[in-house]
Design a protein around this motif. Sequence first.
Motif, PDB file in Angstrom:
ATOM      1  N   LEU A  39      37.900  39.549  44.116  1.00 38.14           N
ATOM      2  CA  LEU A  39      36.669  39.992  44.300  1.00 38.14           C
ATOM      3  C   LEU A  39      36.108  40.019  46.007  1.00 38.14           C
ATOM      4  CD1 LEU A  39      34.975  39.121  41.099  1.00 38.14           C
ATOM      5  CD2 LEU A  39      35.572  41.127  41.557  1.00 38.14           C
ATOM      6  N   MET A  97      35.511  46.212  39.201  1.00 35.68           N
ATOM      7  CA  MET A  97      36.352  45.059  38.334  1.00 35.68           C
ATOM      8  C   MET A  97      38.008  45.468  38.253  1.00 35.68           C
ATOM      9  SD  MET A  97      34.183  42.757  37.959  1.00 35.68           S
ATOM     10  CE  MET A  97      35.147  41.508  36.529  1.00 35.68           C
ATOM     11  N   TRP A 117      33.962  39.342  33.063  1.00 39.78           N
ATOM     12  CA  TRP A 117      35.207  40.241  33.487  1.00 39.78           C
ATOM     13  C   TRP A 117      36.017  40.779  32.567  1.00 39.78           C
ATOM     14  CZ3 TRP A 117      36.610  34.451  35.931  1.00 39.78           C
ATOM     15  CH2 TRP A 117      35.507  34.330  37.083  1.00 39.78           C
ATOM     16  N   TYR A 153      43.320  30.260  37.702  1.00 40.35           N
ATOM     17  CA  TYR A 153      42.886  31.914  37.371  1.00 40.35           C
ATOM     18  C   TYR A 153      41.467  32.476  37.796  1.00 40.35           C
ATOM     19  CZ  TYR A 153      41.450  35.638  34.444  1.00 40.35           C
ATOM     20  OH  TYR A 153      40.888  36.908  33.972  1.00 40.35           O
ATOM     21  N   SER A 180      40.154  45.319  40.430  1.00 38.96           N
ATOM     22  CA  SER A 180      41.252  44.096  40.788  1.00 38.96           C
ATOM     23  C   SER A 180      41.307  42.987  39.960  1.00 38.96           C
ATOM     24  CB  SER A 180      40.541  43.538  42.172  1.00 38.96           C
ATOM     25  OG  SER A 180      39.224  43.137  42.141  1.00 38.96           O
ATOM     26  N   VAL A 181      40.234  42.788  39.192  1.00 39.43           N
ATOM     27  CA  VAL A 181      40.133  41.658  38.186  1.00 39.43           C
ATOM     28  C   VAL A 181      40.948  42.038  37.085  1.00 39.43           C
ATOM     29  CG1 VAL A 181      38.718  40.670  36.312  1.00 39.43           C
ATOM     30  CG2 VAL A 181      37.785  41.010  38.798  1.00 39.43           C
ATOM     31  N   SER A 182      41.092  43.168  36.474  1.00 41.22           N
ATOM     32  CA  SER A 182      41.899  43.730  35.575  1.00 41.22           C
ATOM     33  C   SER A 182      43.179  43.719  35.728  1.00 41.22           C
ATOM     34  CB  SER A 182      41.461  45.263  35.162  1.00 41.22           C
ATOM     35  OG  SER A 182      41.840  46.221  36.015  1.00 41.22           O
ATOM     36  N   ILE A 202      40.560  35.203  40.650  1.00 35.01           N
ATOM     37  CA  ILE A 202      39.481  36.188  40.451  1.00 35.01           C
ATOM     38  C   ILE A 202      38.594  36.221  41.637  1.00 35.01           C
ATOM     39  CG2 ILE A 202      37.800  36.900  38.900  1.00 35.01           C
ATOM     40  CD1 ILE A 202      40.323  37.670  37.746  1.00 35.01           C
TER      41      ILE A 202
END
Length: 284
Positions: free
Chosen positions: A28, A3, A72, A20, A5-7, A24
Amino acid sequence: MDMQSVSEISVFMYFDYREYIHAILEALQSEGASMRSIQEAAGVPGSAFFSRILDGTRPLSSANAKVLAKAWNLRGEEADYFLGLVQFGNEKNVDKREHLLRKLLAARASKQEYALQDSALQFFSKWYYPVLRDLLPLVPARTSAEKIGRFFTPPLRAPQIKSGIRYLTEAGFIVCDKNGKFSVTSPVVSTPPRVRSTMLRKYHLKNLEINSEVYDSFTSDERSITSVTCSLSKEGFEKVRTEITALREKILAIAQEESNPDRVCHVGFQLVPRAQIPAKEKKA
């Protein structure tokens, strides 16, 4: 599923929850995750869950928004903003939508990089901001706020002029040289259509209200107010809308060619249905 890359994607960047979510999913997938594995990890139902949300065929429910926020790792202010984003995106009532947008802007205000960007959105929060922006370059340098206020119809008070100049300067709409002469700049206000329509709604309503208030302040030679009532099909309605857009652009072109303007004008177009026959009645 990693996660990280999500943060790195800040939810505060967005006014549209679909944009958004799309960001995301792209992040991913760039790490090798399949859409199926993303859905399974998020714990959301249906094989076409994300595709239906992204193409607009279904809204994201508040319940599923909470599921995604947890999956997420959105916490605290981030989670609250995401849930507010979903509410704003799904809301149909214009008054409620404006309230929700104000909450989003307030949440972004604590983030320096977004606070500066959002200041430009306030351009239409007062009917006289756009007028003042165009008027200031026309008046002599160091003209008092009291005198500038008297140029307006209806007249404005000095505090309104001073706060308007302060806002327009801080937001980058105008600059003042060392001699006290103002000039106009052109900052770009880039927002999704729903944000623009929400911000502009009260601006247009206020201008219609002011037009009715000051109608008798001008002679027939100083104003031009006409209207037409006509019957249109949906196709004809769209043609008229296109003609209004073309005329608006032509008026702006005329304004840009002016070498010695002495007034700031508001030109309004209203194309509004006054009566409409339901489809089922028309076929009868």
